[in-house]
Design a protein around this motif. Structure first.
Motif, PDB file in Angstrom:
ATOM      1  N   UNK A 289       0.823  -1.206   0.000  1.00  0.00           N
ATOM      2  CA  UNK A 289       0.000   0.000   0.000  1.00  0.00           C
ATOM      3  C   UNK A 289       0.866   1.270   0.000  1.00  0.00           C
ATOM      4  N   UNK A 290       1.934   1.246   0.738  1.00  0.00           N
ATOM      5  CA  UNK A 290       2.837   2.408   0.767  1.00  0.00           C
ATOM      6  C   UNK A 290       3.467   2.607  -0.613  1.00  0.00           C
ATOM      7  N   UNK A 291       3.883   1.523  -1.262  1.00  0.00           N
ATOM      8  CA  UNK A 291       4.453   1.626  -2.601  1.00  0.00           C
ATOM      9  C   UNK A 291       3.427   2.131  -3.615  1.00  0.00           C
ATOM     10  N   UNK A 292       2.197   1.649  -3.509  1.00  0.00           N
ATOM     11  CA  UNK A 292       1.141   2.113  -4.413  1.00  0.00           C
ATOM     12  C   UNK A 292       0.899   3.612  -4.253  1.00  0.00           C
ATOM     13  N   UNK A 293       0.775   4.064  -3.014  1.00  0.00           N
ATOM     14  CA  UNK A 293       0.525   5.483  -2.760  1.00  0.00           C
ATOM     15  C   UNK A 293       1.726   6.341  -3.179  1.00  0.00           C
ATOM     16  N   UNK A 294       2.933   5.842  -2.975  1.00  0.00           N
ATOM     17  CA  UNK A 294       4.134   6.571  -3.400  1.00  0.00           C
ATOM     18  C   UNK A 294       4.175   6.701  -4.920  1.00  0.00           C
ATOM     19  N   UNK A 295       3.857   5.621  -5.614  1.00  0.00           N
ATOM     20  CA  UNK A 295       3.836   5.653  -7.070  1.00  0.00           C
ATOM     21  C   UNK A 295       2.783   6.636  -7.567  1.00  0.00           C
ATOM     22  N   UNK A 296       1.608   6.625  -6.952  1.00  0.00           N
ATOM     23  CA  UNK A 296       0.536   7.538  -7.334  1.00  0.00           C
ATOM     24  C   UNK A 296       0.958   8.992  -7.091  1.00  0.00           C
ATOM     25  N   UNK A 297       1.624   9.248  -5.962  1.00  0.00           N
ATOM     26  CA  UNK A 297       2.115  10.595  -5.668  1.00  0.00           C
ATOM     27  C   UNK A 297       3.154  11.055  -6.682  1.00  0.00           C
ATOM     28  N   UNK A 298       4.077  10.166  -7.051  1.00  0.00           N
ATOM     29  CA  UNK A 298       5.080  10.512  -8.056  1.00  0.00           C
ATOM     30  C   UNK A 298       4.438  10.768  -9.422  1.00  0.00           C
ATOM     31  N   UNK A 299       3.419  10.002  -9.745  1.00  0.00           N
ATOM     32  CA  UNK A 299       2.714  10.198 -11.008  1.00  0.00           C
ATOM     33  C   UNK A 299       2.055  11.576 -11.045  1.00  0.00           C
ATOM     34  N   UNK A 300       1.396  11.975  -9.949  1.00  0.00           N
ATOM     35  CA  UNK A 300       0.782  13.305  -9.887  1.00  0.00           C
ATOM     36  C   UNK A 300       1.830  14.417  -9.939  1.00  0.00           C
ATOM     37  N   UNK A 301       2.973  14.233  -9.298  1.00  0.00           N
ATOM     38  CA  UNK A 301       4.040  15.229  -9.374  1.00  0.00           C
ATOM     39  C   UNK A 301       4.559  15.380 -10.804  1.00  0.00           C
ATOM     40  N   UNK A 302       4.711  14.270 -11.492  1.00  0.00           N
ATOM     41  CA  UNK A 302       5.170  14.313 -12.877  1.00  0.00           C
ATOM     42  C   UNK A 302       4.156  15.048 -13.754  1.00  0.00           C
ATOM     43  N   UNK A 303       2.875  14.739 -13.597  1.00  0.00           N
ATOM     44  CA  UNK A 303       1.840  15.418 -14.385  1.00  0.00           C
ATOM     45  C   UNK A 303       1.803  16.919 -14.085  1.00  0.00           C
ATOM     46  N   UNK A 304       1.980  17.300 -12.821  1.00  0.00           N
ATOM     47  CA  UNK A 304       2.010  18.717 -12.461  1.00  0.00           C
ATOM     48  C   UNK A 304       3.208  19.409 -13.108  1.00  0.00           C
ATOM     49  N   UNK A 305       4.359  18.737 -13.156  1.00  0.00           N
ATOM     50  CA  UNK A 305       5.548  19.294 -13.805  1.00  0.00           C
ATOM     51  C   UNK A 305       5.314  19.491 -15.304  1.00  0.00           C
ATOM     52  N   UNK A 306       4.678  18.527 -15.967  1.00  0.00           N
ATOM     53  CA  UNK A 306       4.395  18.635 -17.397  1.00  0.00           C
ATOM     54  C   UNK A 306       3.439  19.792 -17.666  1.00  0.00           C
ATOM     55  N   UNK A 307       2.386  19.916 -16.888  1.00  0.00           N
ATOM     56  CA  UNK A 307       1.422  21.006 -17.071  1.00  0.00           C
ATOM     57  C   UNK A 307       2.100  22.355 -16.842  1.00  0.00           C
ATOM     58  N   UNK A 308       2.942  22.460 -15.827  1.00  0.00           N
ATOM     59  CA  UNK A 308       3.650  23.709 -15.538  1.00  0.00           C
ATOM     60  C   UNK A 308       4.592  24.089 -16.691  1.00  0.00           C
ATOM     61  N   UNK A 309       5.292  23.125 -17.243  1.00  0.00           N
ATOM     62  CA  UNK A 309       6.194  23.380 -18.360  1.00  0.00           C
ATOM     63  C   UNK A 309       5.418  23.821 -19.599  1.00  0.00           C
ATOM     64  N   UNK A 310       4.309  23.160 -19.908  1.00  0.00           N
ATOM     65  CA  UNK A 310       3.487  23.552 -21.048  1.00  0.00           C
ATOM     66  C   UNK A 310       2.911  24.953 -20.871  1.00  0.00           C
ATOM     67  N   UNK A 311       2.477  25.275 -19.676  1.00  0.00           N
ATOM     68  CA  UNK A 311       1.920  26.598 -19.389  1.00  0.00           C
ATOM     69  C   UNK A 311       2.972  27.692 -19.615  1.00  0.00           C
TER      70      UNK A 311
END
Length: 144
Positions: free
Chosen positions: A9-31
């Protein structure tokens, strides 16, 4: 709950958090990229300085901002209309392709001249070159 299940469960939540951080970085770069290109789109690519204009339009000393494609001639539908009896209705075209300006004569009656030489085909220009359409003379300059 056993320790292995907790670790999964900790690994799943960590992976999900990293995925959201990556998506936020992509959106910020595109903006940022969109904002930068919107700021550049409003600037002129160059300008024509009027050196001589016997007819008075455009006025001598005027700086005319250039777009990517510009037409010069007597007709009012041109990007740069000229008040000169020796200019054709659609006399010449000035285009920006890649990183270079090109001057093209549009089968005008009196011809188009670049630095005193007649233009027969699309000819590359440099900043500081002198263009003559009819009796009106311009100098190609960098944007202000």
């Amino acid at each position: 709950m056993d320790p292995f299940e907790l670790l999964v469960w900790v690994l799943r939540l960590s992976f999900l958090g990293l995925l959201y951080l990556f998506l936020a970085y992509v959106v910020r770069t595109l903006w940022r990229d969109l904002r930068a290109s919107a700021a550049v789109a409003d600037r002129a690519l160059g300008r024509l300085m009027v050196i001589a204009s016997p007819g008075g339009r455009p006025a001598t000393g005027a700086a005319l901002p250039l777009q990517a494609v510009n037409s010069l001639g007597r007709d009012i539908n041109n990007t740069i209309p000229l008040d000169d009896a020796f200019a054709s209705a659609f006399h010449a075209r000035l285009t920006f392709r890649g990183r270079t300006w090109y001057l093209e004569d549009l089968a005008s009656t009196n011809g188009t001249f670049l630095n005193g030489q007649p233009v027969a085909m699309p000819t590359p220009l440099g900043y500081g070159d002198e263009i003559q359409v009819g009796q009106v003379r311009f100098r190609l300059d960098r944007p202000a």
